[in-house]
Design an enzyme around this catalytic site. Structure first.
Site, PDB file in Angstrom:
ATOM      1  N   TYR A 154      -3.407  -6.162  16.379  1.00  0.00           N
ATOM      2  CA  TYR A 154      -3.660  -5.385  15.167  1.00  0.00           C
ATOM      3  C   TYR A 154      -4.925  -4.545  15.324  1.00  0.00           C
ATOM      4  O   TYR A 154      -4.935  -3.348  15.005  1.00  0.00           O
ATOM      5  CB  TYR A 154      -3.773  -6.328  13.977  1.00  0.00           C
ATOM      6  CG  TYR A 154      -3.816  -5.637  12.641  1.00  0.00           C
ATOM      7  CD1 TYR A 154      -2.691  -4.985  12.129  1.00  0.00           C
ATOM      8  CD2 TYR A 154      -4.986  -5.622  11.885  1.00  0.00           C
ATOM      9  CE1 TYR A 154      -2.732  -4.354  10.899  1.00  0.00           C
ATOM     10  CE2 TYR A 154      -5.034  -4.985  10.654  1.00  0.00           C
ATOM     11  CZ  TYR A 154      -3.900  -4.359  10.165  1.00  0.00           C
ATOM     12  OH  TYR A 154      -3.950  -3.728   8.942  1.00  0.00           O
ATOM     13  N   SER A 214      -4.332  -1.601  17.640  1.00  0.00           N
ATOM     14  CA  SER A 214      -3.536  -0.540  17.031  1.00  0.00           C
ATOM     15  C   SER A 214      -4.355   0.263  16.030  1.00  0.00           C
ATOM     16  O   SER A 214      -4.229   1.489  15.949  1.00  0.00           O
ATOM     17  CB  SER A 214      -2.292  -1.129  16.361  1.00  0.00           C
ATOM     18  OG  SER A 214      -2.608  -1.856  15.182  1.00  0.00           O
ATOM     19  N   ASP A 274      13.201   3.614  11.076  1.00  0.00           N
ATOM     20  CA  ASP A 274      12.236   2.901  11.916  1.00  0.00           C
ATOM     21  C   ASP A 274      11.329   3.951  12.535  1.00  0.00           C
ATOM     22  O   ASP A 274      11.755   4.704  13.422  1.00  0.00           O
ATOM     23  CB  ASP A 274      12.994   2.113  12.983  1.00  0.00           C
ATOM     24  CG  ASP A 274      12.080   1.478  14.025  1.00  0.00           C
ATOM     25  OD1 ASP A 274      10.838   1.552  13.880  1.00  0.00           O
ATOM     26  OD2 ASP A 274      12.614   0.905  15.000  1.00  0.00           O
ATOM     27  N   ILE A 305       0.825  -1.204   0.000  1.00  0.00           N
ATOM     28  CA  ILE A 305       0.000   0.000   0.000  1.00  0.00           C
ATOM     29  C   ILE A 305       0.863   1.260   0.000  1.00  0.00           C
ATOM     30  O   ILE A 305       0.594   2.201  -0.752  1.00  0.00           O
ATOM     31  CB  ILE A 305      -0.961  -0.021   1.197  1.00  0.00           C
ATOM     32  CG1 ILE A 305      -2.024  -1.113   0.997  1.00  0.00           C
ATOM     33  CG2 ILE A 305      -1.629   1.337   1.394  1.00  0.00           C
ATOM     34  CD1 ILE A 305      -2.910  -1.345   2.205  1.00  0.00           C
TER      35      ILE A 305
END
Length: 257
Positions: free
Chosen positions: A156, A159, A63, A18
């Site tokens: 997931y 988050s 990062d 993406i």
């Protein structure tokens, strides 16, 4: 094509999937792009494609979960491209197929560090320049898993729910500064490393891969990274100038709320 005013866009997670599709689309729209990812080799491949659109390109191996690294990348981006970014797309993310029973605390912490803290870090560092310029756009890549709790996706989901909340709060705080903040909530998207990893983990746990769940999608196909990039491009455009704080589904009808 939306005829953007020229400016600098930072796209995180830009080396694959993406994020890569978004970077290519924004380059096609005329944005100078700064591509951020931990995958240096992948970044260079995407950068070459972006340069073919005739725009300035910068790459940063960073990062996003580490605030000092984000600060360094932001300063370098501004120095190399000659102006502070006015567009930020937070597409970097990771996930695991795991429940509260079989997921580890370490996996949970890492998912939150990259997905939530990473988005926070990039916004925290890049938004002051946008407020000084009295304008900008932020698009966070959330998920339909941020709107409905799903099995085997504890970290997931947590988050992505957080990202939607952050999107709404930032939209309210930044509207007076001419900054719009929106989110895109992809459904089941193919041709991404996350999809490949999720399918491997699912099969290992006796669950079906994405290709065996297509029958659940009203539009009867998996989504592509380009489907998501198209919506991101719209949200950044002036045609979406009255939209902020929204979380737009790109799910083929799988989720409608």
């Amino acid at each position: 094509m939306y005829g953007y005013k020229k400016g600098v866009a930072v796209v995180t997670g830009a080396a694959n999937g993406i994020g890569r599709a978004i970077a290519l689309r924004l380059a096609d729209e005329g944005c100078a792009v700064s591509l951020w990812d931990v995958d240096g080799a992948g970044l260079e491949a995407v950068a070459a494609q972006c340069r073919s659109a005739g725009v300035a390109v910068d790459t940063r191996v960073v990062d996003v979960g580490a605030l000092p690294a984000v600060r360094e990348a932001a300063a370098a981006t501004t120095a190399v491209l000659g102006e502070a970014p006015r567009i930020l797309v937070n597409a970097a993310g990771i996930g695991q197929v795991a429940s509260i029973l079989d997921g580890s605390p370490e996996e949970f912490d890492e998912t939150m560090r990259v997905n939530v803290r990473g988005t926070y870090n990039c916004c925290h560092v890049l938004l002051p320049a946008m407020t000084a310029q009295r304008g900008g756009n932020v698009v966070n890549i959330a998920s339909w898993f941020g709107k409905s709790g799903r099995p085997m996706s504890l970290a997931y989901c947590a988050s992505k729910f957080a990202l939607i909340g952050m999107t709404q709060s930032m939209a309210l705080d930044l509207a007076r500064d001419g900054i719009r903040v929106n989110a895109v909530c992809p459904g089941t998207i193919t041709d991404t490393r996350m999809r490949e990893a999720a399918d491997r983990q699912a099969v290992a746990k006796g669950l079906p891969p994405a290709t065996e769940r297509v029958h659940m999608i009203p539009l009867a196909r998996l989504g592509t990274p380009g489907d998501v990039a198209n919506v991101v491009a719209f949200l950044i455009s002036e045609q979406a100038s009255y939209m902020t704080g929204q979380s737009i589904n790109v799910t083929g009808g799988l989720w409608m709320n």
